[in-house]
Design an enzyme around this catalytic site. Structure first.
Site, PDB file in Angstrom:
ATOM      1  N   TRP A 278       4.328  -5.755 -33.635  1.00 58.98           N
ATOM      2  CA  TRP A 278       3.350  -6.762 -34.082  1.00 58.98           C
ATOM      3  C   TRP A 278       4.069  -7.878 -34.854  1.00 58.98           C
ATOM      4  O   TRP A 278       3.693  -9.041 -34.773  1.00 58.98           O
ATOM      5  CB  TRP A 278       2.317  -6.083 -34.996  1.00 58.98           C
ATOM      6  CG  TRP A 278       1.328  -7.036 -35.612  1.00 58.98           C
ATOM      7  CD1 TRP A 278       0.155  -7.463 -35.059  1.00 58.98           C
ATOM      8  CD2 TRP A 278       1.428  -7.681 -36.885  1.00 58.98           C
ATOM      9  NE1 TRP A 278      -0.481  -8.322 -35.912  1.00 58.98           N
ATOM     10  CE2 TRP A 278       0.274  -8.484 -37.049  1.00 58.98           C
ATOM     11  CE3 TRP A 278       2.357  -7.656 -37.908  1.00 58.98           C
ATOM     12  CZ2 TRP A 278       0.037  -9.254 -38.176  1.00 58.98           C
ATOM     13  CZ3 TRP A 278       2.124  -8.423 -39.046  1.00 58.98           C
ATOM     14  CH2 TRP A 278       0.978  -9.197 -39.170  1.00 58.98           C
ATOM     15  N   HIS A 279       5.127  -7.484 -35.585  1.00 62.02           N
ATOM     16  CA  HIS A 279       5.835  -8.493 -36.376  1.00 62.02           C
ATOM     17  C   HIS A 279       6.604  -9.470 -35.510  1.00 62.02           C
ATOM     18  O   HIS A 279       6.864 -10.597 -35.916  1.00 62.02           O
ATOM     19  CB  HIS A 279       6.792  -7.819 -37.357  1.00 62.02           C
ATOM     20  CG  HIS A 279       6.106  -7.273 -38.550  1.00 62.02           C
ATOM     21  ND1 HIS A 279       5.584  -6.001 -38.583  1.00 62.02           N
ATOM     22  CD2 HIS A 279       5.821  -7.809 -39.761  1.00 62.02           C
ATOM     23  CE1 HIS A 279       5.012  -5.786 -39.757  1.00 62.02           C
ATOM     24  NE2 HIS A 279       5.140  -6.879 -40.490  1.00 62.02           N
ATOM     25  N   GLY A 280       7.020  -9.048 -34.356  1.00 61.16           N
ATOM     26  CA  GLY A 280       7.748  -9.987 -33.506  1.00 61.16           C
ATOM     27  C   GLY A 280       8.280  -9.295 -32.274  1.00 61.16           C
ATOM     28  O   GLY A 280       8.453  -8.075 -32.245  1.00 61.16           O
TER      29      GLY A 280
ATOM     30  N   PHE B 296       5.155 -14.532 -37.910  1.00 64.32           N
ATOM     31  CA  PHE B 296       4.530 -13.388 -37.251  1.00 64.32           C
ATOM     32  C   PHE B 296       3.122 -13.758 -36.812  1.00 64.32           C
ATOM     33  O   PHE B 296       2.387 -13.042 -36.318  1.00 64.32           O
ATOM     34  CB  PHE B 296       4.501 -12.175 -38.187  1.00 64.32           C
ATOM     35  CG  PHE B 296       5.855 -11.895 -38.780  1.00 64.32           C
ATOM     36  CD1 PHE B 296       6.981 -11.895 -37.974  1.00 64.32           C
ATOM     37  CD2 PHE B 296       6.013 -11.688 -40.129  1.00 64.32           C
ATOM     38  CE1 PHE B 296       8.236 -11.662 -38.513  1.00 64.32           C
ATOM     39  CE2 PHE B 296       7.256 -11.436 -40.683  1.00 64.32           C
ATOM     40  CZ  PHE B 296       8.373 -11.430 -39.866  1.00 64.32           C
TER      41      PHE B 296
END
Lengths: 476, 511
Positions: free
Chosen positions: A334-336, A476
């Site tokens: 989800w962060h990247g 993000f």
């Protein structure tokens, strides 16, 4: 628009505050929605349309699910109930697919094609050529918010919203639009319809905004300089690796918690009560506790909408570990879209699983509290290396240097000034020995207000001189 | 008690967010005044217009002008920290911070190319009767290292010795100016600037003038005699570049701690002693090519006029570096716009061959390429060899004398007569950027046989300033047999306005 930019502070915010408090209540949400769209469109106007599409889809999905809920609640025969349930599920799945589809396309398409091209190249095939897709700011945050609404309505944990303006306001609300906290619909549902504007809220909002601003400008940006210097080195020495990871740990904490404080503070200025997002995470005595204190809105979202539906801890030990790993892997992703984030998620998942596995036999309880906190912090540092490193190879260099196998970088390449050394001690003191922002806001003493006001004014003066840097979580 | 704290928080926030626009408005600087301008739909869509608007709102605000200097002063007084770019040494001596304190190499390879190029150019000039003398200026850091703050090390020590030794080894004439630039008593350099004082410029010019006189046959100085006397002006306040970099409020107590005194020196006409004789812009037998060290308020040419008693051609300029101005002179010589000078004094600070890097070398190397290439291979200044200014373009494609928007805008000259592959030529044109424009940066020039196919060669020229005409001279060194049919000129990454003068291509006269 960035909270620490002059255009936000001196033009956008006063104009919005003035407009908001002059308007009668029935227009306030509409006004907030419009100015939030201006706020978001400041980056790129076309991404406003994207957010609008997401909002419209979820509004109508939610409405449909809500109507079906009402019909079921009104009393139907079992056969019809099965049919209505199927329709409810279909509407919810449509919302999930649409949201994840948008997120997947904008966030992971480049990563997917890049990975595919590596494989195609290795197999001797021609690589696919495509145009790089620009990632809309904050898409991960508002998509998760939007999803939580459809799911909550489906689960009957929240009523379907009746007015489109209220829902558009919830999705686009500028204080938390681009980097959270991820506010669930049920948290704000009542305040979207009716909210109060009290002296306490105003005071708390002003205080939190100021403390967040000071944390970002005076602390996070100072630590960023050290972290950037260390992470720019190829093959750092042991000292540089420890210094770099410590500085980054401080940077990301002050940056992200500073942003969250500002968001919560701004929300309070407009009458909203956002949930707390950081609760002194570096005071944690285990990784499990760390995740109860760090980015709380994301970890609870992942718990409620991913870990629990996967079965949580209800399906045996083995499945619990797998669920923890899967949840954190997806949290990392989800962060990247990068291998370092995937590994970061795996690292966190593995530690959570290990702590769950060891349970009461843990080494932790035999250690005194300061050592437990220190040990947890060291484990967290390992995670931040994966999070910050540009490549897996660079992370490997840092781990090797942390373990004492220092690299070949010039030992004199990072020399801290007296001011920076003092900053490191100050940062550490704030993190480990002072109450956090929320606790200070609730303190009965006026001293924190005076101290924070002075720090805020110093930070304001600094933004005129030092070019501003965006918040880390904007990516993000 | 808590009420007081709440009051402080709310009032602080309100004062800050409403105070800034109110302060601007009170100073008649409404944001609306800074919001003019328009843009395309694409700029609106992609957020470029918003960025531009944000820049305008921020840049011109009165509150910015109020806060910035006070922040800098408070920061300096409380922590000793100054703006990046300037370092405060002992007794308020200011130094540029570039590479100070960094572990830096001091290798001869860094300036070897420059010194070699200087050697080649000097030999060419001297073969054609021009005496070349180098005025290598020591930096303030070289002369006064003891005034640097404790613990900060100059990575380039002993740069002056190393550069001068390399130049001497190349056979160049480089008098050692250190012998006259650090006398007992008052320093000859400003404490708040990198430059020397006019007295320093005078001292250096005196040494060089004596040196030149000794080298000239019978000590006879060529040029138009000037009836001048050397004059010393009354002292005035001098605000140096490093002092301004501190970012303090001008005129404040703290700012004034760094202010120096300047006493201008120069040659004045005997009949009109109020008029400073600053040298001539027209060709003279003695030419001074130099940097800001020879410009006002130091007036190197004026010192030489006074010391040598003849008119001096002043080709010193601030901000161009050392190589460009010399290449410009060479372009004029090679395209026969001016005669060969008899004496050339070339001034530049000791670190320019390194600090200027490619911007020092590229103009020199281009010039050397012209000297070594056709049509000059035999002797470029051979009087019997006729050169012709062939106006070759017949068709211009692209935008000329118009706004250049971005890297794709280009000018293509399609030549009516191809330049034969074995001829070689010098391309020359004036590149004019209006005064109110952004600096252009790089200008790409490429030439070849067929447009859009691989060019025969390409070259990048640095356009350094936005406020003047740039005579660009580029050698077209050709492989045998490949004719040139087009020349493409393309500014890189710039939105500045520019104009292009006539394109001249110098080739040998066809027989």
């Amino acid at each position: 628009m960035i909270f620490t930019s002059q255009v936000f502070l001196f033009w956008f915010l006063p104009a919005v505050l003035l407009g908001y408090y002059l308007l009668p209540f029935r227009f306030k949400s509409l006004f907030l929605t419009l100015v939030s769209y201006v706020f978001y469109g400041w980056w790129r106007v076309d991404f406003v349309l994207l957010m609008l599409v997401s909002t419209v889809i979820d509004f109508f999905c939610g409405r449909r699910i809500g109507l079906l809920n009402e019909r079921i609640d009104g009393g139907v025969d079992p056969a019809e109930r099965i049919d209505l349930d199927r329709k409810r599920k279909r509407a919810m799945l449509f919302s999930i697919c649409a949201n994840l589809g948008l997120l997947g396309y904008f966030k992971y398409w480049n990563f997917g094609i890049d990975t595919l091209n590596v494989m195609l190249g290795a197999a001797g095939f021609t690589e696919i050529s495509w145009t790089q897709i620009v990632l809309p700011v904050g898409i991960s945050f508002y998509t998760f918010q939007s999803l939580s609404y459809s799911i909550d309505v489906y689960r009957r944990q929240a009523p379907a919203v009746r007015r489109f303006v209220d829902f558009a306001c919830y999705i686009s609300l500028f204080p938390q639009l681009v980097a959270g906290p991820i506010v669930r619909y049920q948290t704000l549902a009542a305040e979207l319809v009716h909210r109060t504007h009290t002296w306490e809220k105003l005071s708390r909002g002003a205080f939190l905004f100021q403390i967040g601003f000071a944390k970002k400008i005076l602390l996070a940006d100072s630590f960023a300089t050290i972290a950037d210097q260390c992470f720019a080195l190829g093959d750092p020495t042991t000292y540089q690796a420890w210094l770099g990871s410590f500085a980054y740990a401080m940077q990301i904490y002050f940056d992200f918690s500073g942003y969250s404080d500002m968001a919560i503070g701004l929300g309070a200025l407009f009458g909203f009560t956002f949930p707390i997002n950081f609760d002194s995470p570096y005071k944690s005595q285990s990784i499990t506790e760390f995740w109860r204190r760090w980015h709380i809105s994301l970890s609870t979202w992942l718990r409620d909408y991913l870990y629990v539906p996967l079965g949580g801890n209800r399906r045996g030990k083995g499945r619990t570990y797998i669920n923890l790993m899967l949840t954190m892997l997806l949290g990392g992703l989800w962060h990247g879209a990068a291998m370092t984030f995937v590994l970061w998620g795996a690292y966190q998942g593995a530690w959570l699983a290990i702590e769950r596995m060891v349970g009461k036999r843990s080494l932790y309880p035999v250690l005194p509290k300061p050592l437990r906190i220190a040990l947890t912090f060291v484990i967290v540092l390992g995670g931040w290396i994966l999070f910050r490193a540009a490549t897996v190879a660079q992370a490997g260099e840092f781990f090797s240097a942390l373990a004492g196998f220092g690299g070949a970088a010039d030992p004199g390449a990072v020399v801290l000034s007296t001011r920076q050394i003092a900053g490191c001690f100050l940062g550490a003191g704030i993190v480990w020995f002072l109450p956090n922002s929320q606790q200070l806001a609730e303190s009965r003493s006026s001293v924190p207000h005076f101290v924070v006001a002075v720090a805020f004014l110093a930070a304001i003066a600094q933004i005129f001189v030092v070019s501003y840097s965006p918040f880390l979580y904007f990516q993000f | 008690m808590k009420f007081l704290g709440s009051l402080v928080s709310i009032i602080t926030l309100l004062v800050v967010v409403f105070g800034a626009p109110a302060y601007d408005a009170a100073h008649g600087n409404w944001p609306g005044r800074r919001m003019s301008g328009s843009g395309t739909f694409e700029e609106f869509r992609s957020g470029v217009m918003a960025q531009r608007l944000e820049k305008r709102l921020v840049a011109g605000s009165s509150i910015d002008e109020l806060v910035r200097p006070r922040y800098n002063e408070a920061s300096y007084l409380l922590t000793g920290q100054t703006n990046p770019g300037v370092v405060v040494g002992k007794d308020n001596w200011l130094f540029p911070s570039d590479r100070l304190g960094e572990p830096g190499p001091n290798k001869r390879e860094e300036f070897a190319t420059s010194v070699k190029a200087m050697g080649e150019l000097t030999r060419f000039l001297e073969d054609h009767g021009c005496l070349v003398v180098y005025q290598l200026v020591p930096r303030k850091r070289t002369l006064y290292p003891e005034m640097l703050p404790d613990g900060l090390v100059d990575p380039y020590v002993p740069l002056f010795d190393d550069v001068r030794d390399a130049m001497l080894a190349e056979g160049l004439r480089v008098p050692d100016l250190r012998s006259v630039l650090k006398p007992e008593g008052e320093p000859l350099y400003f404490t708040n600037d990198t430059h020397w004082k006019p007295e320093g410029c005078r001292a250096a010019a005196t040494l060089i003038a004596d040196y030149v006189r000794e080298l000239l046959p019978n000590g006879e100085v060529p040029g138009k005699p000037m009836n001048v006397v050397l004059r010393e002006y009354p002292p005035e306040e001098f605000i140096g570049y490093q002092q301004r970099l501190l970012g303090f409020e001008r005129g404040s107590w703290l700012f004034n701690q760094f202010t120096n005194q300047i006493r201008q020196h120069g040659a004045v006409l005997e009949k009109d002693r109020d008029k400073l004789c600053r040298g001539s812009k027209r060709p003279q037998p003695i030419v001074l090519v130099g940097t800001s060290m020879s410009r006002g308020p130091y007036y190197g040419a004026s010192q030489y006029v006074g010391l040598l008693g003849v008119q001096i051609e002043d080709r010193a300029a601030a901000g161009y570096g050392a190589g460009y101005r010399l290449a410009e002179l060479m372009a004029e010589i090679l395209t026969k716009r001016r005669p060969m000078p008899e004496v050339l004094i070339w001034e530049f600070p000791e670190d320019f061959p390194i600090r200027e890097g490619r911007y020092f070398n590229e103009p020199l190397l281009s010039t050397i390429a012209v000297l070594g290439g056709a049509p000059y291979r035999a002797d470029p200044l051979d009087a019997s060899r006729e050169l012709e200014n062939v106006t070759v373009y017949s068709e211009k494609d692209g935008v000329l004398d118009a706004e250049c928007e971005g890297p794709r805008t280009e000018i293509i000259y399609t030549l009516s007569e191809p330049i034969a592959g074995d001829a070689g030529a010098v391309l020359r044109f004036d590149f004019n950027v209006p005064k109110r424009g952004k600096p252009l940066g790089l200008l790409h020039i490429e030439w070849g046989e067929v447009i859009d196919e691989k060019p025969i060669a390409r070259r990048s020229v640095l356009i350094r300033r936005s406020d003047s005409t740039h005579p660009v001279m580029e050698p077209l060194v050709l492989p045998a047999g490949a004719p040139i049919n087009y020349i493409r000129i393309r500014p890189y990454n710039s939105k500045a306005r520019f104009e292009l003068g006539n394109l001249e291509i110098w080739t040998p006269r066809r027989r």
